[in-house]
Scaffold this motif. Structure first.
Motif, PDB file in Angstrom:
ATOM      1  N   GLU A 179       0.648  -0.976   0.005  1.00 47.92           N
ATOM      2  CA  GLU A 179       0.391   0.423   0.616  1.00 47.92           C
ATOM      3  C   GLU A 179       0.964   0.958  -0.404  1.00 47.92           C
ATOM      4  OE1 GLU A 179      -3.021   0.241  -0.678  1.00 47.92           O
ATOM      5  OE2 GLU A 179      -3.678  -2.210   0.192  1.00 47.92           O
ATOM      6  N   LYS A 180       0.659   2.009  -0.826  1.00 46.77           N
ATOM      7  CA  LYS A 180       1.246   3.411  -0.871  1.00 46.77           C
ATOM      8  C   LYS A 180       1.000   4.716  -0.169  1.00 46.77           C
ATOM      9  CE  LYS A 180       4.411   1.381  -3.663  1.00 46.77           C
ATOM     10  NZ  LYS A 180       5.477   0.709  -3.175  1.00 46.77           N
ATOM     11  N   GLY A 181       1.254   4.996   0.774  1.00 50.75           N
ATOM     12  CA  GLY A 181       0.578   6.665   1.896  1.00 50.75           C
ATOM     13  C   GLY A 181      -0.270   5.891   2.419  1.00 50.75           C
ATOM     14  N   ASP A 182      -0.573   7.034   3.552  1.00 50.26           N
ATOM     15  CA  ASP A 182      -0.838   6.404   4.415  1.00 50.26           C
ATOM     16  C   ASP A 182      -2.603   6.191   4.812  1.00 50.26           C
ATOM     17  OD1 ASP A 182       1.657   7.168   6.259  1.00 50.26           O
ATOM     18  OD2 ASP A 182       1.233   8.434   7.151  1.00 50.26           O
ATOM     19  N   ALA A 186      -4.189   2.439   6.244  1.00 52.70           N
ATOM     20  CA  ALA A 186      -5.112   3.101   7.015  1.00 52.70           C
ATOM     21  C   ALA A 186      -6.485   2.492   5.865  1.00 52.70           C
ATOM     22  CB  ALA A 186      -5.359   4.552   7.802  1.00 52.70           C
ATOM     23  N   ARG A 187      -7.463   2.369   4.781  1.00 48.56           N
ATOM     24  CA  ARG A 187      -7.962   2.052   4.927  1.00 48.56           C
ATOM     25  C   ARG A 187      -7.589   0.368   4.515  1.00 48.56           C
ATOM     26  NH1 ARG A 187     -11.490   3.766   1.337  1.00 48.56           N
ATOM     27  NH2 ARG A 187      -9.726   5.977   0.752  1.00 48.56           N
ATOM     28  N   ALA A 188      -6.957  -0.421   4.290  1.00 49.73           N
ATOM     29  CA  ALA A 188      -6.036  -1.657   4.587  1.00 49.73           C
ATOM     30  C   ALA A 188      -6.380  -2.396   5.822  1.00 49.73           C
ATOM     31  CB  ALA A 188      -4.556  -1.914   4.022  1.00 49.73           C
ATOM     32  N   ILE A 189      -6.437  -1.130   6.956  1.00 47.12           N
ATOM     33  CA  ILE A 189      -5.931  -1.819   8.340  1.00 47.12           C
ATOM     34  C   ILE A 189      -7.519  -1.854   8.574  1.00 47.12           C
ATOM     35  CG2 ILE A 189      -6.000  -1.146  10.891  1.00 47.12           C
ATOM     36  CD1 ILE A 189      -2.327  -0.190   9.655  1.00 47.12           C
ATOM     37  N   TYR A 190      -8.135  -1.415   8.246  1.00 49.48           N
ATOM     38  CA  TYR A 190      -9.710  -0.780   8.529  1.00 49.48           C
ATOM     39  C   TYR A 190     -10.180  -1.645   8.232  1.00 49.48           C
ATOM     40  CZ  TYR A 190     -14.696   1.089   7.482  1.00 49.48           C
ATOM     41  OH  TYR A 190     -15.650   1.131   7.440  1.00 49.48           O
ATOM     42  N   GLN A 191      -9.981  -2.458   6.936  1.00 47.32           N
ATOM     43  CA  GLN A 191     -11.028  -3.621   5.530  1.00 47.32           C
ATOM     44  C   GLN A 191     -10.183  -4.594   6.340  1.00 47.32           C
ATOM     45  OE1 GLN A 191     -13.178  -2.448   4.197  1.00 47.32           O
ATOM     46  NE2 GLN A 191     -12.674  -1.177   3.049  1.00 47.32           N
ATOM     47  N   TRP A 192      -9.281  -4.803   6.771  1.00 45.47           N
ATOM     48  CA  TRP A 192      -8.647  -5.906   7.945  1.00 45.47           C
ATOM     49  C   TRP A 192      -9.463  -6.014   9.190  1.00 45.47           C
ATOM     50  CZ3 TRP A 192      -6.335  -7.240  12.355  1.00 45.47           C
ATOM     51  CH2 TRP A 192      -6.098  -8.675  12.147  1.00 45.47           C
ATOM     52  N   ILE A 193      -9.488  -5.461  10.151  1.00 42.82           N
ATOM     53  CA  ILE A 193     -10.479  -5.814  11.146  1.00 42.82           C
ATOM     54  C   ILE A 193     -12.172  -6.239  10.684  1.00 42.82           C
ATOM     55  CG2 ILE A 193     -11.156  -3.873  13.329  1.00 42.82           C
ATOM     56  CD1 ILE A 193      -8.499  -2.700  13.225  1.00 42.82           C
ATOM     57  N   VAL A 194     -12.610  -5.016   9.598  1.00 48.11           N
ATOM     58  CA  VAL A 194     -14.165  -5.220   9.607  1.00 48.11           C
ATOM     59  C   VAL A 194     -14.229  -6.860   9.238  1.00 48.11           C
ATOM     60  CG1 VAL A 194     -16.114  -4.415   7.856  1.00 48.11           C
ATOM     61  CG2 VAL A 194     -14.971  -3.192   8.684  1.00 48.11           C
ATOM     62  N   ASN A 228     -11.267  -1.147  17.980  1.00 49.49           N
ATOM     63  CA  ASN A 228     -10.558   0.399  17.881  1.00 49.49           C
ATOM     64  C   ASN A 228      -9.623   0.610  18.272  1.00 49.49           C
ATOM     65  OD1 ASN A 228     -13.225   0.879  15.707  1.00 49.49           O
ATOM     66  ND2 ASN A 228     -13.974   1.645  17.624  1.00 49.49           N
ATOM     67  N   ALA A 229      -9.085  -0.121  19.435  1.00 45.61           N
ATOM     68  CA  ALA A 229      -7.881  -0.106  19.901  1.00 45.61           C
ATOM     69  C   ALA A 229      -7.038  -1.268  19.098  1.00 45.61           C
ATOM     70  CB  ALA A 229      -7.407  -0.855  21.089  1.00 45.61           C
ATOM     71  N   LEU A 230      -7.438  -2.242  18.636  1.00 45.12           N
ATOM     72  CA  LEU A 230      -7.048  -2.558  17.623  1.00 45.12           C
ATOM     73  C   LEU A 230      -6.818  -1.495  16.262  1.00 45.12           C
ATOM     74  CD1 LEU A 230      -5.537  -5.118  16.856  1.00 45.12           C
ATOM     75  CD2 LEU A 230      -7.946  -5.902  15.758  1.00 45.12           C
ATOM     76  N   PHE A 231      -7.386  -0.841  16.131  1.00 43.16           N
ATOM     77  CA  PHE A 231      -7.073  -0.151  14.125  1.00 43.16           C
ATOM     78  C   PHE A 231      -5.924   0.844  14.569  1.00 43.16           C
ATOM     79  CE2 PHE A 231      -7.241   3.751  12.804  1.00 43.16           C
ATOM     80  CZ  PHE A 231      -7.186   3.500  11.245  1.00 43.16           C
ATOM     81  N   LEU A 317     -18.160   4.791   7.571  1.00 41.70           N
ATOM     82  CA  LEU A 317     -17.311   5.246   8.888  1.00 41.70           C
ATOM     83  C   LEU A 317     -15.964   4.710   8.398  1.00 41.70           C
ATOM     84  CD1 LEU A 317     -19.723   2.969  11.351  1.00 41.70           C
ATOM     85  CD2 LEU A 317     -18.887   5.147  10.904  1.00 41.70           C
ATOM     86  N   PHE A 318     -15.284   5.203   6.764  1.00 46.16           N
ATOM     87  CA  PHE A 318     -14.393   5.050   6.680  1.00 46.16           C
ATOM     88  C   PHE A 318     -14.300   6.633   6.390  1.00 46.16           C
ATOM     89  CE2 PHE A 318     -10.036   5.312   4.553  1.00 46.16           C
ATOM     90  CZ  PHE A 318      -9.688   4.524   5.281  1.00 46.16           C
ATOM     91  N   GLY A 319     -14.321   7.683   6.966  1.00 48.36           N
ATOM     92  CA  GLY A 319     -13.647   9.080   6.367  1.00 48.36           C
ATOM     93  C   GLY A 319     -15.060   9.574   7.023  1.00 48.36           C
ATOM     94  N   GLN A 320     -16.127   9.262   8.658  1.00 48.45           N
ATOM     95  CA  GLN A 320     -17.082   9.912   8.784  1.00 48.45           C
ATOM     96  C   GLN A 320     -17.691   9.566  10.140  1.00 48.45           C
ATOM     97  OE1 GLN A 320     -20.485  10.052   5.752  1.00 48.45           O
ATOM     98  NE2 GLN A 320     -19.154   9.678   4.451  1.00 48.45           N
ATOM     99  N   TRP A 321     -18.760  10.552  10.679  1.00 48.74           N
ATOM    100  CA  TRP A 321     -18.640  10.195  11.978  1.00 48.74           C
ATOM    101  C   TRP A 321     -19.951  10.769  11.692  1.00 48.74           C
ATOM    102  CZ3 TRP A 321     -14.499  11.594  16.091  1.00 48.74           C
ATOM    103  CH2 TRP A 321     -13.718  10.951  16.680  1.00 48.74           C
ATOM    104  N   GLU A 322     -20.915   9.886  11.730  1.00 48.65           N
ATOM    105  CA  GLU A 322     -22.652  10.514  13.077  1.00 48.65           C
ATOM    106  C   GLU A 322     -22.529  11.825  14.216  1.00 48.65           C
ATOM    107  OE1 GLU A 322     -27.416   9.982  13.457  1.00 48.65           O
ATOM    108  OE2 GLU A 322     -26.163   8.509  12.745  1.00 48.65           O
ATOM    109  N   MET A 323     -22.463  12.408  14.432  1.00 50.52           N
ATOM    110  CA  MET A 323     -22.400  13.164  15.714  1.00 50.52           C
ATOM    111  C   MET A 323     -23.608  12.950  16.776  1.00 50.52           C
ATOM    112  SD  MET A 323     -19.078  13.906  15.975  1.00 50.52           S
ATOM    113  CE  MET A 323     -18.926  14.347  17.825  1.00 50.52           C
ATOM    114  N   ASN A 324     -23.984  12.029  16.956  1.00 48.96           N
ATOM    115  CA  ASN A 324     -25.279  11.943  17.111  1.00 48.96           C
ATOM    116  C   ASN A 324     -24.369  11.190  19.125  1.00 48.96           C
ATOM    117  OD1 ASN A 324     -24.437   9.546  16.504  1.00 48.96           O
ATOM    118  ND2 ASN A 324     -26.187   8.411  16.550  1.00 48.96           N
ATOM    119  N   TRP A 325     -23.226  11.536  18.781  1.00 53.05           N
ATOM    120  CA  TRP A 325     -22.607  10.905  20.438  1.00 53.05           C
ATOM    121  C   TRP A 325     -21.703  12.326  20.322  1.00 53.05           C
ATOM    122  CZ3 TRP A 325     -16.856  11.578  18.952  1.00 53.05           C
ATOM    123  CH2 TRP A 325     -16.043  10.642  19.843  1.00 53.05           C
TER     124      TRP A 325
END
Length: 381
Positions: A179-182, A186-194, A228-231, A317-325
């Protein structure tokens, strides 16, 4: 009765060189100059009330409560912090956890020999939020928010439960190979975790965030503070600044997800999110744990990973948060001021009320025995 109102935590902020987009307000403001942001600009205003009632007695007791704060990003702003703690010493404190990261809290103490009677705390946070999105379809921009090198170094360091060497780094290097670039790493880590983690409903609270245990045992089941700690740990281990954000849900989802919101009684609605930093974009919100929550809890019996609703959550959820939190802090390995109770005087993270009576620690994950309640209501006008 001790009663105070603060409209920001400016007096407790970290040095300016370490503030940036940490969850620490930038300056003190008076009530008359801190109006709620406009609903026309997408802002929603909420009130979050935490009530604690400890057993009556005259022995020493302490309570530590997380508070809503103001990140520098344009998605959350604290409007007021108010508390009542009869007979106790109560003050807003900024304590430093792992890597010197500041964690604001309300610290309440009843001394030995205090007048016998009920020991209560009522904390009310008022804040405004609006949905957060980073457009990753666009190329990086020189106009994007920039973070200081000092802050980025903080979010590359390991914590007690999130090491960045050994098996953690080996795993991350395998995931990101080629993978090239952060952003793409990060996307690869996110997809692996999912793909590889799963939400386990029997885990107490939000989990412990013990990344070494997860990878060593191969047991990748848990809840948000685990997944999310794993991410975060995997990203840090390959040089990507990343951090957890600890908070609580305060409203139902407007994006059509039954499982991703809570209003009213939010005593058990704590939720940890994550974000990572990429030059040209700034801090980028992610939440792979909530994708797995949709899989397990969106409908009775769960959903397959390729269901359209899961795919929608996965994309969002890769790039967004709904702010009902609302976000409380990014801290880890947090000391509790004045704590005496066993087994430790620190906590891995501050997302729940914490307390002790007669030097014995109360169970933060058992609000009925601890005797606390949290209630959220929207007050947007």
């Amino acid at each position: 009765m001790q009663r105070r109102r603060f409209l920001s935590l400016g007096a407790y902020a970290l040095p300016a060189s370490l503030l940036s987009s940490s969850l620490v307000p930038a300056a003190a403001r008076a009530a008359s100059t801190t109006p709620a942001p406009s609903a026309a600009d997408g802002w929603r205003t909420f009130e979050l009330t935490t009530q604690v009632e400890l057993p009556a007695g005259s022995g020493p007791a302490n309570v530590w409560l997380p508070v809503a704060t103001s990140p520098s990003g344009a998605y959350q702003t604290a409007l007021g912090t108010h508390w009542e703690a009869p007979g106790a010493k109560a003050e807003l404190r900024m304590v430093r956890g792992a890597s010197g990261i500041g964690v604001p809290m309300l610290a309440v103490a009843w001394p030995e020999g205090a007048t016998p009677g009920a020991r209560t705390v009522t904390l009310t946070n008022t804040f405004a939020t609006r949905d957060r999105r980073v457009d990753l379809s666009q190329p990086p921009s020189a106009q994007a928010p920039r973070e200081s090198e000092a802050v980025l170094r903080q979010y590359l360091r390991p914590t007690e439960l999130q090491p960045t060497d050994g098996l953690v780094r080996e795993t991350a290097e395998k995931i990101t190979r080629g993978e090239k670039g952060d952003v793409e790493k990060a996307r690869a880590i996110y997809q692996w975790i999912v793909e590889n983690c799963r939400r386990e409903g029997s885990v107490r609270g939000c989990g412990t965030g013990d990344v070494r245990y997860m990878l060593t045992t191969g047991d990748l089941a848990g809840k948000c503070a685990d997944i999310n700690a794993l991410f975060t740990a995997l990203a840090r281990s390959v040089g990507i600044p990343a951090r957890d954000a600890y908070g609580v849900r305060v409203a139902t989802s407007r994006h059509g997800f039954n499982s991703l919101g809570k209003a009213g009684d939010v005593t058990r609605a704590q939720h940890c999110r994550a974000e990572f930093y990429a030059a040209g974009y700034g801090w980028i919100p992610v939440d792979p744990a909530d994708v797995r929550k949709v899989v397990l809890e969106e409908v009775p019996g769960g959903l397959p990973v390729d269901d359209l609703r899961v795919r929608a959550a996965r994309a969002m959820l890769f790039g967004q948060w709904e702010m009902n939190w609302v976000a409380f802090n990014h801290g880890a390995d947090i000391p509790l001021p004045g704590a005496q109770g066993a087994p430790k005087t620190t906590v891995p993270f501050l997302m729940y009320p914490n307390g002790e009576v007669a030097n014995a620690r109360l169970d933060s994950l058992d609000p009925d025995t601890f005797r606390y309640r949290m209630n959220a209501r929207e007050i947007t006008t």
